[in-house]
Write a protein that holds these residues in place. Sequence first.
Motif, short mmCIF file in Angstrom:
data_model
loop_
_atom_site.label_atom_id
_atom_site.label_comp_id
_atom_site.label_asym_id
_atom_site.label_seq_id
_atom_site.Cartn_x
_atom_site.Cartn_y
_atom_site.Cartn_z
N ASP A 16 -31.81 -39.88 -13.90
CA ASP A 16 -32.19 -40.16 -15.28
C ASP A 16 -31.79 -39.00 -16.19
OD1 ASP A 16 -34.77 -39.72 -17.36
OD2 ASP A 16 -33.92 -41.74 -17.26
N ALA A 17 -31.23 -39.31 -17.37
CA ALA A 17 -30.75 -38.28 -18.29
C ALA A 17 -31.88 -37.37 -18.76
CB ALA A 17 -30.06 -38.93 -19.50
N ARG A 18 -33.03 -37.95 -19.05
CA ARG A 18 -34.15 -37.13 -19.49
C ARG A 18 -34.64 -36.21 -18.36
NH1 ARG A 18 -38.80 -40.13 -22.74
NH2 ARG A 18 -36.96 -40.37 -24.07
N ALA A 19 -34.65 -36.74 -17.14
CA ALA A 19 -35.05 -35.93 -15.99
C ALA A 19 -34.06 -34.80 -15.77
CB ALA A 19 -35.15 -36.80 -14.75
N ARG A 20 -32.78 -35.05 -16.04
CA ARG A 20 -31.78 -34.00 -15.89
C ARG A 20 -32.01 -32.86 -16.88
NH1 ARG A 20 -25.89 -36.73 -14.44
NH2 ARG A 20 -26.63 -37.95 -12.65
N GLY A 61 -25.54 -28.82 -14.32
CA GLY A 61 -25.63 -30.23 -13.95
C GLY A 61 -24.37 -30.82 -13.36
N GLU A 62 -23.32 -30.01 -13.24
CA GLU A 62 -22.05 -30.51 -12.73
C GLU A 62 -22.17 -31.16 -11.35
OE1 GLU A 62 -17.41 -28.95 -12.47
OE2 GLU A 62 -19.07 -27.51 -12.52
N PRO A 63 -22.93 -30.60 -10.40
CA PRO A 63 -23.04 -31.25 -9.08
C PRO A 63 -23.59 -32.67 -9.14
CG PRO A 63 -23.86 -28.99 -8.98
CD PRO A 63 -23.66 -29.32 -10.43
N HIS A 68 -23.22 -36.21 -6.95
CA HIS A 68 -24.46 -36.63 -6.29
C HIS A 68 -25.39 -37.26 -7.35
CE1 HIS A 68 -23.33 -34.38 -2.63
NE2 HIS A 68 -22.81 -33.52 -3.48
N ARG A 69 -25.04 -38.44 -7.77
CA ARG A 69 -25.71 -39.07 -8.90
C ARG A 69 -27.17 -39.43 -8.62
NH1 ARG A 69 -21.93 -40.73 -12.69
NH2 ARG A 69 -19.76 -40.60 -12.01
N ASP A 70 -27.50 -39.62 -7.35
CA ASP A 70 -28.84 -40.09 -7.03
C ASP A 70 -29.87 -38.96 -6.99
OD1 ASP A 70 -27.49 -39.05 -4.81
OD2 ASP A 70 -28.83 -40.07 -3.42
#
Length: 351
Positions: free
Chosen positions: A142-146, A130-132, A136-138
């Motif tokens: 969402d944290a759950r989606a991540r 998840g580092e990228p 590229h926040r968009d």
Amino acid sequence: MPDPSRTTTAAPGPRTQGPDGHPPLLEVRGVTKTFGSGRRRLTALDGVDLRLGRGETLGLVGESGCGKSTLARVLLGLERPDAGTVRYDGVDPFALRGKELLAWRRRVQMVFQDPFASLNARMSAAELIGEPWRTHRDVVPDARAREKRIRELLSLVGLRDSDAHRHPNEFSGGQRQRIGIARALALDPDVIVCDEPVSALDLSVQAQVLNVLSELQSRLGVAYVFISHDLSVVRYISDRVTVMYLGKVIEHGATEDVFEQPRHPYTAALMSAAPVLDTSRSGEDREIRLHGEIPSPFDIPSGCRFRTRCPRAEDRCAAEAPQAVVRDGAGGGDAHTALCHFPLQAGTAWA
């Protein structure tokens, strides 16, 4: 003798369309990159042309110092070429700024050579993958989606959900490289540059990682620029092959064309030195031994840069730089080019 109806001499350059008739995803024309100045000026890339279609793999081969890694940095937008153009879907990444440049960087990602050094030992697999998204926040806001996306990426590369909270020291080399691949996929790129991605792995693990890359390509349609010195690996995974020598592309064509009928003497020497696993072919072709050392990139020979090691060289090779000799690929496929005054012909001897 060559068939004149199928062989022409022309300045090297990729087609504006691939063999499938579609525009290339990536097109590089005449890219030159130098470092230093004056007598200490090193030409790392000299008029490099290549193209990459959607969902295909381009193998990039050559000895150390031939310019493969510099070309990779140009393709990633980390080095600006001194001359020439780079286009992704017709867009020049070096002309982009701000949000446009940031959005473009999502499209091109990297898998590094060393899975031991390319992962932060203090981060879990989930954090690494998840580092990228920190930049590229968009992409997955969402944290759950991540969390869901990380599980999907782990599954794609053959790892388990429970691996998400483990750290790099708890994985084998092959598993670490799978994490590196998952991280590269996190931004849904069009192109992944693979720089010697299996050279640090055992042979059986190499096969597993290569199979993962092939399956991902079939499923996701991602394209690879695959850099390697291992010809058996390149032959297995590549659709087309580009051979480099001292910063210049000296041969290019469909993989089987290049491997079965190399046209440049340097390519033929590389192929002859590769291990042959088929014992029925043992001794069928003698190894071509090159004499002398690779010239210094600070002092590239005149004319053909390979002439100082080529037993076929003649006076013309020192006086005149060769142009690409183009021959249709087998079965009417991709053109097969060699930058040589006296290209090898099918069935002819080396000398």
